[in-house]
Design a protein around this motif. Structure first.
Motif, PDB file in Angstrom:
ATOM      1  N   ASN A  12      40.037   7.926 119.786  1.00  0.00           N
ATOM      2  CA  ASN A  12      38.882   7.904 120.688  1.00  0.00           C
ATOM      3  C   ASN A  12      37.636   8.452 120.003  1.00  0.00           C
ATOM      4  O   ASN A  12      36.538   7.904 120.179  1.00  0.00           O
ATOM      5  CB  ASN A  12      39.190   8.679 121.968  1.00  0.00           C
ATOM      6  CG  ASN A  12      40.061   7.880 122.910  1.00  0.00           C
ATOM      7  OD1 ASN A  12      39.769   6.734 123.211  1.00  0.00           O
ATOM      8  ND2 ASN A  12      41.134   8.486 123.373  1.00  0.00           N
ATOM      9  N   ILE A  15      36.300   5.865 117.559  1.00  0.00           N
ATOM     10  CA  ILE A  15      35.660   4.768 118.289  1.00  0.00           C
ATOM     11  C   ILE A  15      34.269   5.195 118.754  1.00  0.00           C
ATOM     12  O   ILE A  15      33.299   4.452 118.582  1.00  0.00           O
ATOM     13  CB  ILE A  15      36.557   4.308 119.464  1.00  0.00           C
ATOM     14  CG1 ILE A  15      37.801   3.598 118.908  1.00  0.00           C
ATOM     15  CG2 ILE A  15      35.785   3.403 120.436  1.00  0.00           C
ATOM     16  CD1 ILE A  15      38.918   3.397 119.919  1.00  0.00           C
ATOM     17  N   LEU A  16      34.170   6.379 119.303  1.00  0.00           N
ATOM     18  CA  LEU A  16      32.868   6.877 119.745  1.00  0.00           C
ATOM     19  C   LEU A  16      31.918   7.064 118.564  1.00  0.00           C
ATOM     20  O   LEU A  16      30.738   6.707 118.637  1.00  0.00           O
ATOM     21  CB  LEU A  16      33.042   8.200 120.501  1.00  0.00           C
ATOM     22  CG  LEU A  16      31.788   8.771 121.143  1.00  0.00           C
ATOM     23  CD1 LEU A  16      31.199   7.801 122.167  1.00  0.00           C
ATOM     24  CD2 LEU A  16      32.112  10.106 121.804  1.00  0.00           C
ATOM     25  N   TYR A  17      32.422   7.587 117.461  1.00  0.00           N
ATOM     26  CA  TYR A  17      31.604   7.794 116.263  1.00  0.00           C
ATOM     27  C   TYR A  17      31.024   6.464 115.761  1.00  0.00           C
ATOM     28  O   TYR A  17      29.895   6.408 115.288  1.00  0.00           O
ATOM     29  CB  TYR A  17      32.438   8.457 115.161  1.00  0.00           C
ATOM     30  CG  TYR A  17      31.668   8.749 113.911  1.00  0.00           C
ATOM     31  CD1 TYR A  17      30.819   9.854 113.830  1.00  0.00           C
ATOM     32  CD2 TYR A  17      31.762   7.918 112.801  1.00  0.00           C
ATOM     33  CE1 TYR A  17      30.086  10.121 112.689  1.00  0.00           C
ATOM     34  CE2 TYR A  17      31.028   8.175 111.649  1.00  0.00           C
ATOM     35  CZ  TYR A  17      30.200   9.281 111.598  1.00  0.00           C
ATOM     36  OH  TYR A  17      29.470   9.532 110.464  1.00  0.00           O
ATOM     37  N   ASN A  18      31.813   5.396 115.869  1.00  0.00           N
ATOM     38  CA  ASN A  18      31.399   4.068 115.413  1.00  0.00           C
ATOM     39  C   ASN A  18      30.899   3.191 116.568  1.00  0.00           C
ATOM     40  O   ASN A  18      30.965   1.960 116.486  1.00  0.00           O
ATOM     41  CB  ASN A  18      32.556   3.375 114.696  1.00  0.00           C
ATOM     42  CG  ASN A  18      32.816   3.970 113.342  1.00  0.00           C
ATOM     43  OD1 ASN A  18      31.937   4.014 112.492  1.00  0.00           O
ATOM     44  ND2 ASN A  18      34.029   4.462 113.138  1.00  0.00           N
ATOM     45  N   GLU A  19      30.382   3.826 117.592  1.00  0.00           N
ATOM     46  CA  GLU A  19      29.888   3.105 118.768  1.00  0.00           C
ATOM     47  C   GLU A  19      28.978   1.943 118.366  1.00  0.00           C
ATOM     48  O   GLU A  19      28.179   2.059 117.435  1.00  0.00           O
ATOM     49  CB  GLU A  19      29.105   4.081 119.654  1.00  0.00           C
ATOM     50  CG  GLU A  19      28.614   3.474 120.938  1.00  0.00           C
ATOM     51  CD  GLU A  19      27.935   4.492 121.843  1.00  0.00           C
ATOM     52  OE1 GLU A  19      27.576   4.096 122.960  1.00  0.00           O
ATOM     53  OE2 GLU A  19      27.769   5.661 121.448  1.00  0.00           O
ATOM     54  N   ALA A  20      29.156   0.832 119.051  1.00  0.00           N
ATOM     55  CA  ALA A  20      28.370  -0.386 118.843  1.00  0.00           C
ATOM     56  C   ALA A  20      28.656  -1.058 117.496  1.00  0.00           C
ATOM     57  O   ALA A  20      27.855  -1.853 117.019  1.00  0.00           O
ATOM     58  CB  ALA A  20      26.868  -0.123 119.009  1.00  0.00           C
ATOM     59  N   ASP A  21      29.795  -0.744 116.905  1.00  0.00           N
ATOM     60  CA  ASP A  21      30.186  -1.375 115.640  1.00  0.00           C
ATOM     61  C   ASP A  21      31.655  -1.808 115.745  1.00  0.00           C
ATOM     62  O   ASP A  21      32.544  -1.188 115.172  1.00  0.00           O
ATOM     63  CB  ASP A  21      29.999  -0.394 114.478  1.00  0.00           C
ATOM     64  CG  ASP A  21      30.045  -1.085 113.129  1.00  0.00           C
ATOM     65  OD1 ASP A  21      30.587  -2.213 113.036  1.00  0.00           O
ATOM     66  OD2 ASP A  21      29.553  -0.490 112.152  1.00  0.00           O
ATOM     67  N   ILE A  25      35.330  -0.376 114.021  1.00  0.00           N
ATOM     68  CA  ILE A  25      36.346   0.175 114.918  1.00  0.00           C
ATOM     69  C   ILE A  25      37.646  -0.596 114.751  1.00  0.00           C
ATOM     70  O   ILE A  25      38.708   0.004 114.550  1.00  0.00           O
ATOM     71  CB  ILE A  25      35.849   0.133 116.385  1.00  0.00           C
ATOM     72  CG1 ILE A  25      34.682   1.111 116.566  1.00  0.00           C
ATOM     73  CG2 ILE A  25      37.002   0.442 117.344  1.00  0.00           C
ATOM     74  CD1 ILE A  25      33.904   0.914 117.860  1.00  0.00           C
TER      75      ILE A  25
END
Length: 167
Positions: A12, A15-21, A25
């Motif tokens: 999680n 995923i948040l760290y790579n948000e919008a990518d 992810i």
């Protein structure tokens, strides 16, 4: 914190760290899945499997940090910037085993270095990353065979790459 909880928290967080990518992810999720499969097929200890899972989930967190700092990224910059980001994410997830944190940082800091691979954890991370990169980059079978012959060492990794590509 139990293993499943740490792994889910780190997934999680990644995923948040790579948000919008979504590409990054999905890449990391796939590398994690292959790394876990290879490690378990190789019958490694639960502790080693967990270490490999953590390293696989976080192996590319240096990309975004390198892009922010340098305006671009490559394998060496990923290796340079990834360990600090990974440590921060691990600590926030409740990982406090200094030896595990150190080894994960080492693996992330070397996952594009294919000489002097010094352990099953390192070997498996490299193999899992190649399994995904070869597919995502749509490499020809000749390149797949070259990587298999040059890089792959685990019986499980070799079986996977040969089965996936019918070689």
């Amino acid at each position: 914190m139990n293993n499943d909880s740490v792994i889910n928290t780190l997934l999680n967080s990644m995923i948040l760290y790579n948000e919008a990518d979504p590409l990054r992810i999905q890449h990391s999720v796939k590398v994690h899945s292959f790394a876990k499969l290879i490690a378990e097929n190789e019958k490694l200890s639960a502790e080693t499997v967990q270490l490999i899972e953590i390293a696989a989930i976080l192996h590319d967190v240096g990309i975004r940090a390198a892009e922010k700092k340098y305006g671009h990224q490559n394998g060496k910059l990923q290796e340079q910037e990834g360990p600090a980001v990974a440590e921060d994410l691990m600590r926030k997830a409740g990982v406090d085993d200094e030896e595990l944190i150190g080894r994960v940082k080492y693996l992330i800091g070397h996952h594009h270095t294919y000489t002097n691979i010094d352990g099953a954890d390192y070997q498996i991370l490299v193999e899992a990353d190649f399994l995904v990169n070869l597919f995502e980059d749509k490499e020809p079978v000749s390149a797949v065979k070259h990587v298999r012959d040059r890089i792959f060492k685990t019986a499980s990794g070799i079986k996977l790459i040969e089965t996936m590509y019918g070689i």
